[in-house]
Motif scaffolding. Structure first.
Motif, PDB file in Angstrom:
ATOM      1  N   UNK A  92      -4.077 -30.608 -12.743  1.00  0.00           N
ATOM      2  CA  UNK A  92      -2.981 -29.638 -12.710  1.00  0.00           C
ATOM      3  C   UNK A  92      -3.178 -28.508 -13.708  1.00  0.00           C
ATOM      4  N   UNK A  93      -4.236 -28.567 -14.483  1.00  0.00           N
ATOM      5  CA  UNK A  93      -4.530 -27.507 -15.435  1.00  0.00           C
ATOM      6  C   UNK A  93      -3.567 -27.445 -16.602  1.00  0.00           C
ATOM      7  N   UNK A  94      -3.093 -28.610 -17.076  1.00  0.00           N
ATOM      8  CA  UNK A  94      -2.141 -28.644 -18.186  1.00  0.00           C
ATOM      9  C   UNK A  94      -2.862 -28.379 -19.500  1.00  0.00           C
ATOM     10  N   UNK A  95      -2.249 -27.582 -20.348  1.00  0.00           N
ATOM     11  CA  UNK A  95      -2.829 -27.259 -21.646  1.00  0.00           C
ATOM     12  C   UNK A  95      -1.787 -27.442 -22.742  1.00  0.00           C
ATOM     13  N   UNK A  96      -2.261 -27.538 -23.985  1.00  0.00           N
ATOM     14  CA  UNK A  96      -1.361 -27.632 -25.127  1.00  0.00           C
ATOM     15  C   UNK A  96      -0.395 -28.806 -25.004  1.00  0.00           C
ATOM     16  N   UNK A  97       0.895 -28.489 -25.124  1.00  0.00           N
ATOM     17  CA  UNK A  97       1.931 -29.531 -25.065  1.00  0.00           C
ATOM     18  C   UNK A  97       2.629 -29.582 -23.699  1.00  0.00           C
ATOM     19  N   UNK A  98       2.009 -29.014 -22.677  1.00  0.00           N
ATOM     20  CA  UNK A  98       2.658 -29.000 -21.355  1.00  0.00           C
ATOM     21  C   UNK A  98       2.888 -30.413 -20.827  1.00  0.00           C
ATOM     22  N   UNK A  99       1.942 -31.308 -21.053  1.00  0.00           N
ATOM     23  CA  UNK A  99       2.119 -32.695 -20.621  1.00  0.00           C
ATOM     24  C   UNK A  99       3.298 -33.325 -21.346  1.00  0.00           C
ATOM     25  N   UNK A 100       3.399 -33.092 -22.650  1.00  0.00           N
ATOM     26  CA  UNK A 100       4.511 -33.652 -23.428  1.00  0.00           C
ATOM     27  C   UNK A 100       5.849 -33.098 -22.962  1.00  0.00           C
ATOM     28  N   UNK A 101       5.871 -31.807 -22.600  1.00  0.00           N
ATOM     29  CA  UNK A 101       7.102 -31.200 -22.102  1.00  0.00           C
ATOM     30  C   UNK A 101       7.521 -31.829 -20.773  1.00  0.00           C
ATOM     31  N   UNK A 102       6.545 -32.148 -19.931  1.00  0.00           N
ATOM     32  CA  UNK A 102       6.849 -32.807 -18.659  1.00  0.00           C
ATOM     33  C   UNK A 102       7.480 -34.179 -18.896  1.00  0.00           C
ATOM     34  N   UNK A 429      15.936 -40.446 -28.412  1.00  0.00           N
ATOM     35  CA  UNK A 429      14.697 -40.875 -29.044  1.00  0.00           C
ATOM     36  C   UNK A 429      13.503 -40.742 -28.122  1.00  0.00           C
ATOM     37  N   UNK A 430      13.746 -40.801 -26.819  1.00  0.00           N
ATOM     38  CA  UNK A 430      12.660 -40.617 -25.868  1.00  0.00           C
ATOM     39  C   UNK A 430      12.083 -39.220 -25.938  1.00  0.00           C
ATOM     40  N   UNK A 431      12.952 -38.244 -26.219  1.00  0.00           N
ATOM     41  CA  UNK A 431      12.484 -36.857 -26.362  1.00  0.00           C
ATOM     42  C   UNK A 431      11.577 -36.738 -27.582  1.00  0.00           C
ATOM     43  N   UNK A 432      11.995 -37.380 -28.669  1.00  0.00           N
ATOM     44  CA  UNK A 432      11.164 -37.364 -29.879  1.00  0.00           C
ATOM     45  C   UNK A 432       9.826 -38.042 -29.603  1.00  0.00           C
ATOM     46  N   UNK A 433       9.876 -39.146 -28.867  1.00  0.00           N
ATOM     47  CA  UNK A 433       8.652 -39.904 -28.583  1.00  0.00           C
ATOM     48  C   UNK A 433       7.639 -39.078 -27.801  1.00  0.00           C
ATOM     49  N   UNK A 434       8.122 -38.224 -26.913  1.00  0.00           N
ATOM     50  CA  UNK A 434       7.193 -37.468 -26.071  1.00  0.00           C
ATOM     51  C   UNK A 434       6.367 -36.470 -26.869  1.00  0.00           C
ATOM     52  N   UNK A 435       6.846 -36.092 -28.059  1.00  0.00           N
ATOM     53  CA  UNK A 435       6.092 -35.164 -28.905  1.00  0.00           C
ATOM     54  C   UNK A 435       5.494 -35.850 -30.134  1.00  0.00           C
ATOM     55  N   UNK A 436       5.615 -37.178 -30.197  1.00  0.00           N
ATOM     56  CA  UNK A 436       5.106 -37.913 -31.363  1.00  0.00           C
ATOM     57  C   UNK A 436       3.589 -38.015 -31.348  1.00  0.00           C
ATOM     58  N   UNK A 444      -6.769 -40.611 -34.202  1.00  0.00           N
ATOM     59  CA  UNK A 444      -6.069 -41.407 -35.223  1.00  0.00           C
ATOM     60  C   UNK A 444      -4.552 -41.424 -35.032  1.00  0.00           C
ATOM     61  N   UNK A 445      -3.981 -40.341 -34.539  1.00  0.00           N
ATOM     62  CA  UNK A 445      -2.540 -40.253 -34.253  1.00  0.00           C
ATOM     63  C   UNK A 445      -1.670 -40.638 -35.448  1.00  0.00           C
ATOM     64  N   UNK A 446      -2.071 -40.222 -36.649  1.00  0.00           N
ATOM     65  CA  UNK A 446      -1.322 -40.603 -37.845  1.00  0.00           C
ATOM     66  C   UNK A 446       0.128 -40.116 -37.835  1.00  0.00           C
ATOM     67  N   UNK A 447       0.411 -38.857 -37.435  1.00  0.00           N
ATOM     68  CA  UNK A 447       1.821 -38.417 -37.397  1.00  0.00           C
ATOM     69  C   UNK A 447       2.678 -39.297 -36.487  1.00  0.00           C
ATOM     70  N   UNK A 448       2.118 -39.683 -35.333  1.00  0.00           N
ATOM     71  CA  UNK A 448       2.868 -40.511 -34.395  1.00  0.00           C
ATOM     72  C   UNK A 448       3.214 -41.872 -34.968  1.00  0.00           C
ATOM     73  N   UNK A 449       2.259 -42.498 -35.641  1.00  0.00           N
ATOM     74  CA  UNK A 449       2.514 -43.815 -36.225  1.00  0.00           C
ATOM     75  C   UNK A 449       3.534 -43.725 -37.356  1.00  0.00           C
ATOM     76  N   UNK A 450       3.490 -42.663 -38.150  1.00  0.00           N
ATOM     77  CA  UNK A 450       4.475 -42.485 -39.227  1.00  0.00           C
ATOM     78  C   UNK A 450       5.877 -42.296 -38.652  1.00  0.00           C
ATOM     79  N   UNK A 451       5.971 -41.520 -37.587  1.00  0.00           N
ATOM     80  CA  UNK A 451       7.267 -41.298 -36.931  1.00  0.00           C
ATOM     81  C   UNK A 451       7.837 -42.624 -36.421  1.00  0.00           C
ATOM     82  N   UNK A 452       7.007 -43.443 -35.797  1.00  0.00           N
ATOM     83  CA  UNK A 452       7.464 -44.728 -35.250  1.00  0.00           C
ATOM     84  C   UNK A 452       7.923 -45.675 -36.351  1.00  0.00           C
ATOM     85  N   UNK A 453       7.204 -45.690 -37.473  1.00  0.00           N
ATOM     86  CA  UNK A 453       7.614 -46.538 -38.598  1.00  0.00           C
ATOM     87  C   UNK A 453       8.972 -46.080 -39.134  1.00  0.00           C
ATOM     88  N   UNK A 454       9.138 -44.775 -39.306  1.00  0.00           N
ATOM     89  CA  UNK A 454      10.394 -44.243 -39.835  1.00  0.00           C
ATOM     90  C   UNK A 454      11.589 -44.576 -38.969  1.00  0.00           C
TER      91      UNK A 454
END
Length: 505
Positions: A92-102, A429-436, A444-454
């Motif tokens: 579908x030619x998704x770039x950047x955060x387009x997948x997360x927005x979907x 929280x699902x909205x937050x998760x989509x951009x985590x 490594x996804x370090x920001x995502x893991x920190x968000x989930x712990x918090x």
């Protein structure tokens, strides 16, 4: 006749069966629970059955049907993660955060229409509303497999959220109107376990469907949406005749069975006010109870790690070096383990008639899993093992949290509003998760893991605050007593705010 102890639910000095039933069709060879009466209504368990058999009859009719319904709903909601592994973004030619927005757009209608959906469900009956919603999200899922650009994906994800909005809160609301608080957790966890089964089933199904890549000119990710959507539409027709309604109008029960079920639930939860319509004033009054907000944050905190895992686990596992098919297969075991562990937690929670500690222990497991992933990046086996801790902890704590809050709400109107509110607010929280978990943070996804712990810590703190508030209110009511001059109607209107009501910890 035997009288139940009001607080413990035990029987004190029951008469023998013949004395209790007199000469009314008494047959000592017919199994029955003649001593099982409700204090207020004096309604006995029907002579032709026992309480255990009647609850089993309810189990077989209510839980499997709703579990199948939500399994397919969660499958159609999260199969986009499996489709992404098979090239959805590239095609579908998704770039950047387009997948997360979907992913995010799904939650907008899903959150907004939770409470209206439960009000509609109560008005037009569960079997009609839930089966209609199911056919709707199946049809939208098929369309999702036919989109050709990002705009089409956004549109289908929006309408998927709209058609799925009633599935989870509606099912939890319905289950809560069938069972006593002390026996509900196993049923809730089995139902909620359908999310784990959907994750496992989705991985297996995707690994098989992915092999259809190129068939009739469609790529493998399209077939995932099309075939799973068709399955939902077909099952929706069958479930129209199988989804149970509320106990007051269940035609698959005898009249004496319905009367006894109403009596045992009335003793445990108070009067249900089934026939009374939910008004806007009822909704406003519910939000005057501060526990509504605590319950929402309990769920909200865990939804972030729950959806983070559901949407991004295949992508995370793919970074471990597995092939597309291998990634799908390796996504199955953590989901399967979480289902088994959730049932174990539910069994002990019901056995001890306690919820609080059975939220904290699993949450601690999930935090440990995320901590491992945050600090370990070169040990594939340890990282894969951490995924088990995350799924087992998160997906066993969530049903306890929802059951704990839902079953502590008395009456149809407070429970209908409260369940939808907790789930609706929590799904922010699902909205937050989509951009985590962003592509730029891989592998490594370090920001995502920190968000989930918090957010897991936030959920644990809210659970502690909720437990304290229940304890304080129970003690205050014990001191004040129950003879406050209120009529039965006034107590019914108050629901769990009635002075007779005691909260379950």
């Amino acid at each position: 006749m035997g009288i139940r102890n009001k607080h413990s639910g035990s029987l004190d000095s029951p008469m023998d069966d013949k004395e209790q039933y007199g000469n009314r069709n008494y047959d000592p060879d017919i199994p029955h629970a003649g001593t099982e009466y409700d204090d207020d209504l004096s309604v006995p368990c029907p002579p032709h059955t026992t309480q255990r058999r009647l609850v089993t009859k309810i189990d077989l009719r209510v839980i499997p049907v709703l579990s199948l319904l939500y399994l397919l709903a969660f499958l159609d909601r999260t199969n986009i993660a499996n489709a992404a592994v098979f090239g959805l973004q590239k095609d579908l030619g998704l770039t950047g955060t387009q997948y997360n927005t979907a992913l995010t757009i799904f939650f907008v209608p899903y959150i907004v229409f939770e409470i209206p959906s439960n009000i509609i469900l109560k008005k037009i009956k569960p079997h009609v509303w839930l089966s209609l919603c199911m056919f709707g999200f199946g049809l939208v899922t098929i369309c999702q497999g036919l989109v050709t650009n990002w705009s089409g994906l956004l549109a289908t994800r929006f309408f998927l959220g709209f058609t799925e909005t009633g599935m989870f809160p509606g099912s939890f609301y319905l289950i809560g109107m069938w069972y006593k608080r002390s026996e509900a957790q196993k049923r809730y966890s089995f139902f909620f376990g359908s999310t784990s089964l959907a994750g496992a089933f989705g991985g297996l199904l995707a690994s098989a469907i992915g092999k259809m890549n190129g068939m009739r000119g469609y790529l493998g990710w399209r077939w995932i949406f099309i075939l799973e959507g068709v399955l939902s539409c077909v099952v929706a027709f069958a479930l129209y005749f199988m989804i149970p309604d509320f106990p007051e109008e269940a035609k698959w029960l005898r009249e004496d069975e319905r009367a006894y079920i109403r009596a045992r639930l009335r003793k445990d939860q108070g009067r249900s006010a089934r026939d009374r319509q939910i008004t806007f004033r009822d909704v406003v009054n519910c939000f005057k109870d501060f526990k509504f907000f605590i319950g929402a944050f309990m769920y909200f905190g865990l939804i972030v790690p729950a959806y983070s895992y559901a949407f991004f686990a295949p992508g995370i596992i793919n970074t471990y070096g597995y092939s597309q098919i291998g990634t799908q297969f390796h996504s199955v075991p953590p989901w399967a383990a979480s289902f088994v562990f959730a049932i174990v937690i539910a069994f002990f929670s019901d056995f001890f008639k306690h919820r609080f500690l059975f939220t904290l222990i699993p949450i601690a497991m999930a935090i440990a899993g995320f901590a491992i992933l945050l600090t370990t990046h070169k040990n594939t086996h340890l990282e894969y093992g951490a995924l088990f801790l995350i799924t087992m902890g998160t997906y066993s704590a969530l049903p306890v949290i929802v059951c704990w809050f839902n079953l502590n709400l008395g009456g149809h109107h407070r429970r209908a509003v409260g369940t939808a509110w907790q789930v609706g607010f929590g799904n922010i929280g699902g909205i937050i998760a989509t951009y985590a978990f962003l592509a730029k943070d891989a592998p490594d996804y370090k920001p995502g893991y920190k968000i989930c712990i918090g957010f897991s810590c936030l959920s644990a703190a809210a659970c502690c605050l909720y437990a304290v508030s229940l304890t304080v209110q129970n003690r205050n009511r014990d001191k004040a007593g129950t003879d406050l001059g209120l009529t039965d109607f006034e107590k019914t209107e108050k629901g769990d705010l009635s002075p007779d009501y005691r909260y379950l910890l």
